[in-house]
Design an enzyme around this catalytic site. Sequence first.
Site, mmCIF file in Angstrom:
data_model
loop_
_atom_site.group_PDB
_atom_site.id
_atom_site.type_symbol
_atom_site.label_atom_id
_atom_site.label_comp_id
_atom_site.label_asym_id
_atom_site.label_seq_id
_atom_site.Cartn_x
_atom_site.Cartn_y
_atom_site.Cartn_z
ATOM 1 N N TYR A 1 0.730 -1.158 0.018
ATOM 2 C CA TYR A 1 -0.075 0.057 0.008
ATOM 3 C C TYR A 1 0.946 1.112 -0.118
ATOM 4 O O TYR A 1 0.537 2.155 -0.691
ATOM 5 C CB TYR A 1 -1.084 0.187 1.245
ATOM 6 C CG TYR A 1 -1.771 1.240 1.436
ATOM 7 C CD1 TYR A 1 -2.516 1.776 0.120
ATOM 8 C CD2 TYR A 1 -1.528 2.197 2.336
ATOM 9 C CE1 TYR A 1 -3.233 2.940 0.576
ATOM 10 C CE2 TYR A 1 -2.029 3.236 2.668
ATOM 11 C CZ TYR A 1 -2.985 3.768 1.779
ATOM 12 O OH TYR A 1 -3.620 5.001 1.609
ATOM 13 N N ARG B 1 1.444 6.535 -6.911
ATOM 14 C CA ARG B 1 0.331 7.527 -6.970
ATOM 15 C C ARG B 1 0.850 8.758 -6.992
ATOM 16 O O ARG B 1 0.284 9.666 -7.893
ATOM 17 C CB ARG B 1 -0.629 7.076 -5.978
ATOM 18 C CG ARG B 1 -2.123 8.262 -6.170
ATOM 19 C CD ARG B 1 -2.999 7.950 -5.144
ATOM 20 N NE ARG B 1 -2.870 7.711 -3.774
ATOM 21 C CZ ARG B 1 -3.446 7.404 -2.794
ATOM 22 N NH1 ARG B 1 -4.900 7.160 -3.170
ATOM 23 N NH2 ARG B 1 -3.142 7.099 -1.710
ATOM 24 N N TYR C 1 -1.216 12.705 7.557
ATOM 25 C CA TYR C 1 -0.753 11.708 8.404
ATOM 26 C C TYR C 1 0.724 11.744 8.686
ATOM 27 O O TYR C 1 1.438 12.101 8.089
ATOM 28 C CB TYR C 1 -1.124 10.387 7.665
ATOM 29 C CG TYR C 1 -2.311 9.814 7.938
ATOM 30 C CD1 TYR C 1 -3.502 10.294 8.491
ATOM 31 C CD2 TYR C 1 -2.731 8.806 7.015
ATOM 32 C CE1 TYR C 1 -4.642 9.951 8.659
ATOM 33 C CE2 TYR C 1 -4.257 8.062 6.965
ATOM 34 C CZ TYR C 1 -4.946 8.900 8.141
ATOM 35 O OH TYR C 1 -6.274 8.292 7.710
ATOM 36 N N ARG D 1 -11.687 13.363 2.848
ATOM 37 C CA ARG D 1 -12.807 12.229 3.695
ATOM 38 C C ARG D 1 -14.117 11.996 2.584
ATOM 39 O O ARG D 1 -14.703 10.972 2.815
ATOM 40 C CB ARG D 1 -12.945 12.699 4.836
ATOM 41 C CG ARG D 1 -11.707 12.775 5.747
ATOM 42 C CD ARG D 1 -11.106 11.391 5.857
ATOM 43 N NE ARG D 1 -10.009 11.462 6.789
ATOM 44 C CZ ARG D 1 -9.170 10.552 6.727
ATOM 45 N NH1 ARG D 1 -9.601 8.968 6.463
ATOM 46 N NH2 ARG D 1 -8.146 10.380 7.875
ATOM 47 N N GLU E 1 -14.363 -1.598 6.154
ATOM 48 C CA GLU E 1 -14.275 -0.148 5.865
ATOM 49 C C GLU E 1 -15.540 0.163 4.922
ATOM 50 O O GLU E 1 -16.079 -0.782 4.458
ATOM 51 C CB GLU E 1 -13.194 0.270 4.919
ATOM 52 C CG GLU E 1 -13.013 1.553 4.217
ATOM 53 C CD GLU E 1 -11.556 1.772 3.752
ATOM 54 O OE1 GLU E 1 -10.414 1.640 4.402
ATOM 55 O OE2 GLU E 1 -11.575 2.076 2.552
HETATM 56 C C1 3EB Z 1 -7.853 5.749 6.228
HETATM 57 O O1 3EB Z 1 -8.763 6.379 6.853
HETATM 58 C C2 3EB Z 1 -8.101 4.507 5.550
HETATM 59 O O2 3EB Z 1 -5.227 5.971 -0.132
HETATM 60 O O3 3EB Z 1 -6.679 6.707 -1.266
HETATM 61 C C3 3EB Z 1 -9.214 5.237 3.077
HETATM 62 C C4 3EB Z 1 -9.785 6.251 1.782
HETATM 63 C C5 3EB Z 1 -7.987 5.023 3.040
HETATM 64 C C6 3EB Z 1 -8.719 6.281 0.667
HETATM 65 C C7 3EB Z 1 -6.332 6.239 -0.146
HETATM 66 C C8 3EB Z 1 -6.945 5.349 2.054
HETATM 67 C C9 3EB Z 1 -7.494 5.954 0.711
HETATM 68 O O4 3EB Z 1 -6.684 6.371 6.148
HETATM 69 C C10 3EB Z 1 -7.640 4.150 4.295
#
Ligand code: 3EB
Length: 329
Positions: free
Chosen positions: A151, A158, A210, A223, A323
């Site tokens: 990932y 990406r 993050y 989000r 999820e």
């Molecule tokens: C999170 O909350 C869960 O890498 O595009 C959720 C939605 C998550 C999109 C992305 C990753 C992605 O971090 C992971």
Amino acid sequence: MVQAGENLQVRLGLSRTPHVTYRMADPGTVLTEPGTLAAFGFGTGSPDSDDPRWLRVALESFDAPAPIELWQVDATVVCGQQEAVRWSSGGGWLFAAVEVNEHEAGGIESAARQAYAALCQFMGTRDERCVLRIWNYIANINDGDDDAERYKQFCDGRAAGLGDFFANGFPAATAIGHHDRQHVLQIYLLASADAGQAVENPRQVSAWRYPRQYGRTSPGFARAMLMPARDALAISGTAAVVGHASAHEGDLEAQLNETLTNLEALLATADMPAGFDTHSPLKAYVRHPTDAYRVREILQQRLPGVPVLLMHGDVCRRELLVEIDGWRY
Ligand code: 3EB
């Protein structure tokens, strides 16, 4: 004059968001209906079609037989293929999809870089420039440790493929692991001629902020995304993340409850009425098939009447068991 009037009408009204539904049908039928922008089958058992609007998603559904997901617009749809990108458009909306075989690309990182570079190049040729929502399905997403986890390599590729394409803001997104043996990276998106409005979750640190522990390259996604006409909210993959930390390790039901709290927080932040209804198609991605029954049971109780497609999919953090993503109209 007539032409000017038509153009004016198109520009004044923000196009209604594509109608997203699940339906038991076959691709041949739905693809001949007027206004079908895209249609999705789930799992290896789903049929194939050469139509650029048809995508066989690499995830298995726990619903057997699985319905088809349909995107429909109030307009004439045209479609085609431009190099690796399959696309369709109509009424100011654009669907685009790309699949890259990792074995040919030389690994997940270069597959992600190639796929995103191809999508960006294609988007540059279109009027529908505003990417609102992206889905990423990645083989064996949690293989490899720490920075070598697949990932995280995907996130690196990406970002490299995108360059500064999302300098003005990230779209909503989903990134989920699949177990298709083909090592295919599947990416598809919804774009519009008009901008949406990104929505963040006050309970969560924005993903692009993050801290380093989650990888070299922060995941670039919002989000949720309020659609241009404000008639729907596209909700990104949402899990039991509070702040930036995963909550309730090892506890499926607590993770599901936290996820539902996160979904409600997004609705409130977007000024949408609380709760989901029969017009809000959701997907629940479940890591362990043995959890599927329990997830269905809890969601039927907590979200009665809401169409939820139950998928076998791995969340990008190993400790996360479930999820949810989808639409609130
Ligand atoms: C999170 O909350 C869960 O890498 O595009 C959720 C939605 C998550 C999109 C992305 C990753 C992605 O971090 C992971």
